[in-house]
Scaffold this active site. Structure first.
Site, PDB file in Angstrom:
ATOM      1  CG  ASP A   1     -13.641  27.665  10.655  1.00  0.00           C
ATOM      2  OD1 ASP A   1     -14.798  27.396  11.029  1.00  0.00           O
ATOM      3  OD2 ASP A   1     -12.619  27.239  11.222  1.00  0.00           O
ATOM      4  CG  MET A   2     -14.919  34.632   6.786  1.00  0.00           C
ATOM      5  SD  MET A   2     -15.334  36.180   7.608  1.00  0.00           S
ATOM      6  CE  MET A   2     -13.902  36.392   8.658  1.00  0.00           C
TER       7      MET A   2
END
Length: 540
Positions: free
Chosen positions: A386-387
Site C-alpha cells: 500500500d502507498m
C-alpha cells in the site's frame, strides 16, 4: 437563525481553505463543534439510538462575519430524517402521505402477494410431489440401469464362451435384447417426463404469477428509486443545480447507489447553500457500536465515503477553495536499494510512495526502477505494498525472473513479515481469521464478510509495549488488500488499529506498518534469499 444553525463561540482562527473531504485532519473548529454535538447526543434521548452506531458530521459556516456550525447524521436516526438540532434530509422521503411512502406501500403489497403465493398450500404440495417423484425416478432409473449392466455382462459372457461358434441367430438375439433395453430406458424417461409435466402444471401457473409480480416489483422499485434521485436537487457554491441522476451520469456514467445523498456531507452543504451560509470546514465522526463489517470506532473521525459522496461532492464543492488531496502531492523519502544483481533488486519503499504509477505524476517504485534499470525487461513489479506502508519489495529485472517470482507468490512460498505499532495494549500471540472483500461504495476500504468474503489469515505476536501502544510482528498467511490493517482494527480482530491508519483508525505522521523481512528463492540460482530492514519505530 433557527435551532439548526448553532453559534460557535470561539477564538480559533478559521482555515484558509475548505476541507478536502476524502483525506483530512479535522480542523480545531470542527473538533470544537463536534464536542458540542457529542454533548447534545449524550444529554438527549437520542443516545439510545445513536449508541447502535451512526455517522455524524459537522460543518462550520460563516454568516455576517460570525461563525456557526451545522450538524447532521447519515440516513435515519430513530426512524426520522428531520430530528431537531440536525439539518434535515435534502428530500424528505419519510412523509407518510408523500409520493415515496405511497408507492413504497404499493411495492410492499406486491411483496405480500408474492409471500402469499409462495406459501400457498397447493404450491407447497406440488413441490413436495415433484420432489418425491424425482427421487423415485432416480431410484427406478438406477435400478433399470443396473439391470442393463447385468444383462450386458450376461451377453458378454455368452459371446466369450461361444467364441467363433456363436450362431447368427444367437448374435441377432443378443443385439435385439440390447436394443430393447435401451429403448425401454428411453420409454421410462419419457413416461416420467410426462408425469412430472402433469405434476408441474399447477406449480408453473403459480410460479408464473410470482415471476410476473417480481418483474412488476423490480420495475416499480427502479422507477421509484429514479424518481427519488431526481428529487435531490443538489447545489454547489456557484449556485448551480444538478440532481443525483445527472451528477452520477456525468461522473461515471452509472446510476446512483441506494442511499446516495443521505450522508452527512451532502446534507450539510445543501442546507448551507440554501440558507446563504459560507462553508468553512467540515468533519465526520462515528458514534456508538462498531458495525459487524466495516471498521468504525466510537468518537473517531472518518473521511467521506467515495462510492456515494465522491460524485456528489465533486459537484457540490465547485466554487469553494478546497484543500489539495494530500495523497496527490509529490515528495517523500528516497527509494533505497539494499540488494541488486542481474536478475533482481530488493528495495525499501518509503511510506507515501506508490508501488506502481497512479493517476498523478508522482514517482513510484516502478517508475524509479525503470529509470535506474533501463535494460530491464518484463513488468518488474511482482508484488505491491500500500502507498502508506513502507518496507521491502523484490523487483524482477528480467521477464524470466518475473515469472519465477510470480509463481512463488502464487504458491505462497514467499514469506513476508511486518512490524506494526498499534493503538492498544496487547500481549501474547494468536491468529486472526476474518474473510474480506472490497466495499464497492467506499473504495479502497475493505469490509469483513463471513458469507462472500475471501479467506484472510494473519498470525500475530506482541513484541513490546510502550505508552498505550504495542509493537507487533505480523505474518500474513494470505495477501488480501488491507488485510493487516483491517485485522488489526476490526472489533472481531485485534481491535487495535495500526497507528496512523487514517482509513481504519487515527491519522498520524505516517502509517506505522513496515514490511521488514522477506524470504524467497532466487529465481536464477535457486538460493534461499532473506533480507531484513527494520523501521525506526520498531526499536522501542
Amino acid at each position: 437563525m433557527t435551532d439548526i444553525i448553532h453559534p460557535l463561540n470561539t477564538t480559533i482562527e478559521p482555515p484558509e481553505r475548505f476541507t478536502f473531504p476524502f483525506c483530512y485532519e479535522p480542523h480545531a473548529l470542527c473538533v470544537a463543534a463536534a464536542d458540542e454535538v457529542r454533548e447534545y447526543i449524550s444529554a438527549s434521548g437520542l443516545r439510545q439510538y445513536a449508541d447502535e452506531g451512526k455517522m455524524f458530521g459537522v460543518l462550520v459556516v460563516e454568516h455576517a462575519g460570525r461563525l456557526y456550525y451545522l450538524a447532521a447524521y447519515s440516513g435515519l436516526l430513530a426512524g426520522r430524517c428531520d430530528l431537531p438540532f440536525f439539518v434535515p434530509s435534502v428530500y424528505d422521503a419519510q412523509h407518510p402521505d408523500g409520493v415515496f411512502k405511497t408507492r413504497e406501500a404499493e411495492i410492499s403489497e406486491i411483496n405480500r402477494c408474492i409471500d402469499e403465493l409462495e406459501s400457498d398450500p397447493k404450491r407447497l404440495q406440488s413441490i413436495e410431489q415433484i420432489s418425491r417423484h424425482e427421487e423415485k425416478v432416480a431410484s427406478d432409473t438406477e435400478a433399470f440401469r443396473q439391470k442393463m449392466r447385468q444383462a450386458k455382462a450376461g451377453r458378454d459372457a455368452i459371446r466369450a464362451s461361444a467364441g467363433d461358434k456363436l450362431t447368427q441367430e444367437q448374435h441377432d438375439r443378443l443385439i435385439r435384447e440390447s436394443q430393447y433395453m435401451k429403448a425401454e430406458l428411453r420409454r421410462i424417461k419419457k413416461r416420467n417426463e410426462i408425469i412430472k409435466l402433469e405434476k408441474s402444471l399447477l406449480l408453473s401457473d403459480i410460479d408464473n404469477k410470482i415471476a410476473a409480480l417480481r418483474q412488476k416489483r423490480k420495475q416499480m422499485s427502479d422507477e421509484l428509486q429514479a424518481w427519488l434521485f431526481a428529487q435531490f436537487d443538489m447545489l454547489n457554491a456557484r449556485g448551480e443545480h444538478r440532481n443525483l441522476i445527472d451528477i452520477f451520469k456525468a461522473f461515471n456514467g452509472r446510476t446512483p447507489p441506494a442511499g446516495a445523498g443521505e450522508c452527512c456531507a451532502p446534507k450539510m452543504l445543501q442546507y448551507a447553500y440554501v440558507n446563504g451560509l459560507h462553508p468553512v470546514c467540515m468533519a465526520e465522526f462515528w458514534w456508538g457500536a462498531s458495525p459487524k463489517s466495516e471498521v468504525r470506532h466510537h468518537g473517531r473521525y472518518y473521511p467521506s465515503c467515495r462510492g456515494k459522496c465522491l460524485p456528489i461532492l465533486t459537484h457540490m464543492l465547485q466554487g469553494l477553495d478546497v484543500d489539495d488531496d494530500p495523497q496527490a502531492l509529490d515528495g517523500g523519502a528516497p527509494l533505497d536499494t539494499i540488494y541488486e544483481d542481474g536478475h533482481i533488486a530488493v528495495v525499501c519503499k518509503p511510506a507515501g510512495m506508490l508501488s506502481v504509477p497512479g493517476k498523478s505524476a508522482r514517482p513510484s517504485v516502478l517508475s524509479i526502477m525503470r529509470e535506474r534499470c533501463p535494460d530491464a525487461t518484463g513488468p518488474m513489479i511482482v508484488h505491491r505494498l500500500d502507498m502508506a506502508t513502507s518496507g521491502l519489495m523484490v523487483v524482477a529485472k528480467t521477464e524470466e525472473a518475473y515469472h519465477n517470482l510470480q509463481k512463488q507468490f502464487l504458491s505462497r512460498s514467499v514469506t513476508k513479515t511486518y512490524g506494526a505499532l498499534v493503538d492498544g495494549k496487547l500481549t501474547g500471540r494468536g491468529v486472526v481469521l476474518l474473510p474480506l472483500r472490497p466495499d464497492p461504495l467506499n473504495r479502497p476500504m475493505q469490509v469483513v464478510d463471513r458469507e462472500s468474503g475471501k479467506r484472510a489469515m494473519t498470525i500475530w505476536r506482541a513484541v513490546a509495549g510502550q505508552g498505550g501502544k504495542t509493537l507487533l510482528e505480523l505474518l500474513p498467511v494470505t495477501g488480501r488488500t488491507h488485510q493487516l490493517r483491517v485485522h488489526c482494527a476490526h472489533r472481531d480482530g485485534l481491535n487495535a488499529p495500526i497507528a496512523g491508519d487514517e482509513l481504519y483508525g487515527h491519522k498520524a505522521d505516517r502509517l506505522y506498518l513496515h514490511a521488514y523481512r522477506i524470504k524467497f528463492t532466487h529465481p536464477a540460482t535457486g538460493e534461499e534469499m532473506i533480507f531484513e530492514r527494520k523501521a525506526d519505530f520498531q526499536h522501542l
